[in-house]
Write a protein that holds these residues in place. Structure first.
Motif, short mmCIF file in Angstrom:
data_model
loop_
_atom_site.label_atom_id
_atom_site.label_comp_id
_atom_site.label_asym_id
_atom_site.label_seq_id
_atom_site.Cartn_x
_atom_site.Cartn_y
_atom_site.Cartn_z
N ALA A 99 -4.72 0.55 -3.04
CA ALA A 99 -4.61 1.97 -3.40
C ALA A 99 -5.57 2.75 -2.49
CB ALA A 99 -4.98 2.16 -4.87
N HIS A 100 -5.53 4.06 -2.56
CA HIS A 100 -6.46 4.82 -1.70
C HIS A 100 -6.92 6.09 -2.38
CE1 HIS A 100 -3.67 8.10 -0.36
NE2 HIS A 100 -2.76 7.21 -0.66
N THR A 101 -8.06 6.57 -1.93
CA THR A 101 -8.61 7.80 -2.48
C THR A 101 -7.74 8.99 -2.06
OG1 THR A 101 -10.01 8.11 -0.51
CG2 THR A 101 -10.98 6.90 -2.36
N ARG A 102 -7.79 10.04 -2.87
CA ARG A 102 -7.05 11.28 -2.62
C ARG A 102 -5.55 11.05 -2.44
NH1 ARG A 102 -8.61 14.81 1.40
NH2 ARG A 102 -10.04 13.60 2.69
N CYS A 103 -5.03 10.10 -3.24
CA CYS A 103 -3.59 9.80 -3.21
C CYS A 103 -2.82 10.86 -3.99
CB CYS A 103 -3.34 8.42 -3.82
SG CYS A 103 -1.60 7.91 -3.76
N ALA A 104 -1.77 11.38 -3.39
CA ALA A 104 -0.95 12.40 -4.07
C ALA A 104 -0.34 11.83 -5.35
CB ALA A 104 0.15 12.90 -3.15
N MET A 105 -0.04 10.53 -5.36
CA MET A 105 0.58 9.92 -6.53
C MET A 105 -0.43 9.68 -7.65
SD MET A 105 3.78 9.78 -5.93
CE MET A 105 3.57 11.29 -5.02
N THR A 135 0.82 -1.20 0.00
CA THR A 135 0.00 0.00 0.00
C THR A 135 0.86 1.25 0.00
OG1 THR A 135 -2.00 0.99 0.96
CG2 THR A 135 -0.30 0.23 2.52
N CYS A 136 0.20 2.38 0.01
CA CYS A 136 0.87 3.67 -0.11
C CYS A 136 1.51 4.09 1.21
CB CYS A 136 -0.14 4.72 -0.55
SG CYS A 136 0.58 6.35 -0.89
N MET A 137 2.50 4.95 1.11
CA MET A 137 3.16 5.48 2.31
C MET A 137 2.35 6.58 2.98
SD MET A 137 6.17 7.81 0.67
CE MET A 137 5.84 9.39 -0.10
N ASP A 138 1.20 6.91 2.42
CA ASP A 138 0.38 8.01 2.94
C ASP A 138 0.20 7.89 4.45
OD1 ASP A 138 -2.02 10.01 1.53
OD2 ASP A 138 -2.13 9.51 3.66
N SER A 139 0.41 9.00 5.14
CA SER A 139 0.37 8.98 6.61
C SER A 139 -1.04 8.81 7.17
CB SER A 139 1.01 10.25 7.16
OG SER A 139 0.57 11.39 6.46
N ALA A 196 5.47 5.03 -2.47
CA ALA A 196 4.69 6.19 -2.90
C ALA A 196 3.64 5.71 -3.90
CB ALA A 196 5.60 7.25 -3.52
N GLY A 197 2.39 5.80 -3.53
CA GLY A 197 1.31 5.36 -4.41
C GLY A 197 0.94 3.90 -4.26
N GLY A 198 1.67 3.16 -3.45
CA GLY A 198 1.36 1.74 -3.27
C GLY A 198 1.64 0.91 -4.51
ZN LIG Z 1 -1.04 7.65 -1.59
#
Ligand SMILES: [Zn+2]
Length: 161
Positions: free
Chosen positions: A87-93, A34-38, A59-61
């Protein structure tokens, strides 16, 4: 000191440590990419605990070469029998392609990373399908594999392929 607060946090964690003796194999047989999103807490969002899962974050999973290597080791040595790519919503990648993300970095602090492979894409679902298909068709990955989307506004996970 840049890390003082974190080492203080670890001292509190270590003082209450209860996970001694947990095996290194994934007890629930799952690897999570998965993504590194905090905003993402991979164990918590699947109601897993320490020792249950291998967690690989980029980054981005995206399934990068290093993730693939880790999955091969996980499948053949560490008890992984199923792989979730989340993956996830509102991902910067997913807010732009590599050129646009590199442009955003350059605009932010002047650093030039144009040409670096970032793996960003606005077509997030196509990328997720690609990554899952890449794992499913890899003869070294003998694990049940599927793609999922995590909603950062609700905490809900939906299987997408
Ligand atoms: Zn992300």
């Amino acid at each position: 000191m840049a890390f003082t607060d974190l080492l203080e946090g670890n001292a509190r964690y270590s003082a209450g440590f209860t996970e001694k003796g947990v095996p290194g194999r994934a007890a629930r047989g799952v690897a999570v990419v998965t993504c590194m999103d905090s905003r993402l807490d991979p164990l918590a969002m699947l109601d897993l605990k320490v020792g249950d899962a291998k967690v690989l974050r980029t980054a981005g999973g995206r399934v990068t070469p290093d993730v693939l290597t880790a999955l091969v080791v996980g499948v053949h040595l560490l008890g992984v029998t199923r792989i979730m790519v989340i993956a996830h919503t509102r991902c910067a990648m997913a807010s732009g392609d590599d050129t646009q993300i590199a442009g955003a970095i350059e605009a932010a602090d002047g650093t030039n990373v144009h040409g670096m492979r970032i793996g960003a894409t606005t077509d997030q679902l196509t990328a997720l399908h690609f990554d899952v298909d890449q794992l499913r068709s890899n003869p070294l990955i003998s694990a049940e594999t599927a793609g999922f989307m995590y909603d950062v506004d609700t905490g809900a996970i939906t299987q997408v392929n």
